[in-house]
Scaffold this active site. Structure first.
Site, mmCIF file in Angstrom:
data_model
loop_
_atom_site.group_PDB
_atom_site.id
_atom_site.type_symbol
_atom_site.label_atom_id
_atom_site.label_comp_id
_atom_site.label_asym_id
_atom_site.label_seq_id
_atom_site.Cartn_x
_atom_site.Cartn_y
_atom_site.Cartn_z
ATOM 1 N N TYR A 1 0.827 -1.209 0.000
ATOM 2 C CA TYR A 1 0.000 0.000 0.000
ATOM 3 C C TYR A 1 0.860 1.257 0.000
ATOM 4 O O TYR A 1 0.415 2.308 -0.443
ATOM 5 C CB TYR A 1 -0.904 0.034 1.240
ATOM 6 C CG TYR A 1 -2.215 -0.687 1.110
ATOM 7 C CD1 TYR A 1 -2.265 -2.008 0.684
ATOM 8 C CD2 TYR A 1 -3.412 -0.056 1.435
ATOM 9 C CE1 TYR A 1 -3.470 -2.674 0.585
ATOM 10 C CE2 TYR A 1 -4.619 -0.717 1.342
ATOM 11 C CZ TYR A 1 -4.644 -2.022 0.921
ATOM 12 O OH TYR A 1 -5.833 -2.675 0.822
ATOM 13 N N LYS B 1 3.087 -15.253 2.676
ATOM 14 C CA LYS B 1 3.282 -16.003 1.439
ATOM 15 C C LYS B 1 4.777 -16.274 1.308
ATOM 16 O O LYS B 1 5.447 -15.872 0.351
ATOM 17 C CB LYS B 1 2.725 -15.188 0.246
ATOM 18 C CG LYS B 1 2.674 -15.927 -1.071
ATOM 19 C CD LYS B 1 1.654 -17.059 -1.121
ATOM 20 C CE LYS B 1 1.752 -17.795 -2.443
ATOM 21 N NZ LYS B 1 0.901 -19.018 -2.461
ATOM 22 N N ASP C 1 -2.915 -18.410 0.963
ATOM 23 C CA ASP C 1 -3.924 -19.131 0.167
ATOM 24 C C ASP C 1 -4.602 -20.195 1.013
ATOM 25 O O ASP C 1 -5.827 -20.355 0.996
ATOM 26 C CB ASP C 1 -3.309 -19.705 -1.124
ATOM 27 C CG ASP C 1 -1.991 -20.432 -0.906
ATOM 28 O OD1 ASP C 1 -1.449 -20.397 0.217
ATOM 29 O OD2 ASP C 1 -1.493 -21.051 -1.873
ATOM 30 N N ASP D 1 -6.359 -6.821 4.468
ATOM 31 C CA ASP D 1 -7.498 -6.209 3.775
ATOM 32 C C ASP D 1 -8.387 -7.297 3.189
ATOM 33 O O ASP D 1 -9.610 -7.301 3.379
ATOM 34 C CB ASP D 1 -6.987 -5.280 2.666
ATOM 35 C CG ASP D 1 -8.115 -4.658 1.869
ATOM 36 O OD1 ASP D 1 -9.075 -4.181 2.493
ATOM 37 O OD2 ASP D 1 -8.041 -4.658 0.625
ATOM 38 N N ASP E 1 -12.293 -8.959 4.733
ATOM 39 C CA ASP E 1 -13.568 -8.999 4.006
ATOM 40 C C ASP E 1 -14.126 -10.421 3.994
ATOM 41 O O ASP E 1 -15.325 -10.630 4.165
ATOM 42 C CB ASP E 1 -13.387 -8.524 2.553
ATOM 43 C CG ASP E 1 -13.650 -7.030 2.380
ATOM 44 O OD1 ASP E 1 -13.384 -6.274 3.341
ATOM 45 O OD2 ASP E 1 -14.126 -6.626 1.308
HETATM 46 C C1 IPM Z 1 -10.353 -1.073 4.099
HETATM 47 C C2 IPM Z 1 -10.567 -0.528 2.722
HETATM 48 C C3 IPM Z 1 -9.401 0.371 2.357
HETATM 49 C C4 IPM Z 1 -8.148 -0.463 2.435
HETATM 50 C C5 IPM Z 1 -9.515 1.059 0.991
HETATM 51 C C6 IPM Z 1 -10.790 1.854 0.845
HETATM 52 C C7 IPM Z 1 -8.319 1.929 0.685
HETATM 53 O O1 IPM Z 1 -10.744 -1.560 1.810
HETATM 54 O O2 IPM Z 1 -10.233 -0.290 5.050
HETATM 55 O O3 IPM Z 1 -10.325 -2.300 4.239
HETATM 56 O O4 IPM Z 1 -7.820 -1.193 1.486
HETATM 57 O O5 IPM Z 1 -7.461 -0.398 3.462
HETATM 58 MG MG MG Z 2 -10.946 -3.467 2.682
#
Ligand code: IPM
Ligand code: MG
Length: 355
Positions: free
Chosen positions: A142, A191, A223, A247, A251
């Site tokens: 990032y 990884k 993975d 990240d 999710d």
């Molecule tokens: C999160 C989001 C952010 C990230 C994006 C919006 C830059 O996906 O906070 O998880 O990748 O950190």
């Molecule tokens: Mg995110």
């Protein structure tokens, strides 16, 4: 006590969900005798529209001067055409960096009331899970060198993953301390079969593990971890991982709790001040329609009370009110599976009433 809280409403559903959390915080303040003073600052697309840049200096200065910061979400199709350094998302990275928020705590647990919303098989759901993802937040790909250039085959782009020993050590230590306060199991995800940064990460992880003999420390390839999260999430207690893997895996972890609209997070530095934000994005498709689930942001406010202000009872009251609202069957559209859904405001009212 009096606390100053910077508000970064941002874009899409950001303003709605931040306002919900503010209402809950006000109610908590009344009940427990605290004064929360809120100051809004522009960030993301809203800031681009107002002053041509995603992260104005006043926003950074204001956040640094606040006792803590609550953020909604940034981004949307309106600003997708902008170059990378002028995009709303750049502001999020910028404020994380400016505040030194290298730790991102993302808890993912299955609420008993939401078991039916979990997409996993019944025997897996029965076991439940309660995971704390410790995501490194100010390093890795990032923040590495990136760019465009003319390559051998014409136009090419590149991003670089880079981690220093210092960056790895400090996040791994946070993770071990976190595991010590929980079920004493820590999984480092990398990884290392491909990436040099992961090999350094893994080496340092095991060096530090020696200082924490009471914590069971294992590593896992990313993975495999993505697969294990849906195969047997109960095996995880604390997870520590890099910025990008964190990240992605958070999710995935959110969806097995029922909805990404449920997951709160705390972004922390060395000092107490921090930034609290739902893990989900700005959901431009439902913005302004009163459909957003405010729970992730309300629970982020609870994390703020706990981590930034040491207000355990107050934080606990919010979590209990959320659990009660869920147990009483209140559902926003994302967790209603086509059944009767309440609006953002109705969910917020229900939580405030149950405080
Ligand atoms: C999160 C989001 C952010 C990230 C994006 C919006 C830059 O996906 O906070 O998880 O990748 O950190
Ligand atoms: Mg995110």
């Amino acid at each position: 006590m009096k606390y100053s809280i910077g508000l970064l409403r941002g874009d899409g559903i950001g303003p709605e969900i931040v306002d919900s959390a503010v209402r809950v915080l006000r109610a908590v303040g009344e009940k427990f005798g605290h004064e929360f003073v809120f100051t809004p600052y522009l960030i993301g697309g809203a800031a681009i529209d107002a002053c041509g840049q995603p992260l104005p200096k006043e926003t950074v200065d204001g956040c640094l001067a606040s006792d803590s910061v609550l953020l909604g979400a940034v981004g949307g199709p309106k600003w997708d055409h902008l170059p990378g350094n002028l995009r709303p998302e750049k502001a999020l990275l910028g404020i994380r960096e400016a505040m030194g928020l290298f730790t991102n705590l993302r808890p993912a647990k299955l609420y008993p009331a939401l078991k039916a919303e979990c997409p996993l098989r019944e025997d897996i759901v029965e076991k439940g899970f309660d995971i704390m993802i410790v995501r490194e937040l100010t390093g890795g790909i990032y923040f590495g060198e990136r760019g465009y250039r003319e390559g051998r085959y014409g136009e090419e782009a590149y991003d670089t993953e880079r981690y220093s020993r210092m960056e790895i050590e400090r996040i791994v230590r946070v993770a071990f301390e976190t595991a010590r306060k929980r079920r004493k199991k820590l999984t480092s995800i990398d990884k290392a079969n491909v990436l040099e940064t992961s090999r350094l990460w893994r080496k340092i992880f095991h060096e530090i593990a020696a200082e924490y003999p009471d914590v069971e420390a294992t590593d896992m390839l990313v993975d495999n971890a993505a697969m294990q999260l849906v195969r047997n999430p109960a095996q995880f207690d604390v997870i520590v991982t890099s910025n990008m893997f964190g990240d992605i895996l958070s999710d995935e972890a959110s969806q097995i709790t029922g909805s990404i609209g449920m997951l709160e997070s705390a972004s922390l530095s060395d000092c107490k001040r921090g930034l609290y934000e739902p893990i989900h994005g700005s959901a431009p498709d439902i913005a302004g329609q009163g459909k957003a689930n405010p729970i992730a942001t309300i629970l982020s406010a609870a994390m703020m009370l706990l981590y930034a202000f040491d207000l355990k009872d107050e934080a606990g009251a919010i979590v209990a009110a959320v659990e009660k609202a869920l147990a009483d069957g209140l559902r926003t559209a994302d967790i209603a599976r086509g059944g009767a859904a309440v609006s953002t405001d109705e969910m917020t009212d229900a939580i405030v009433q149950r405080l």
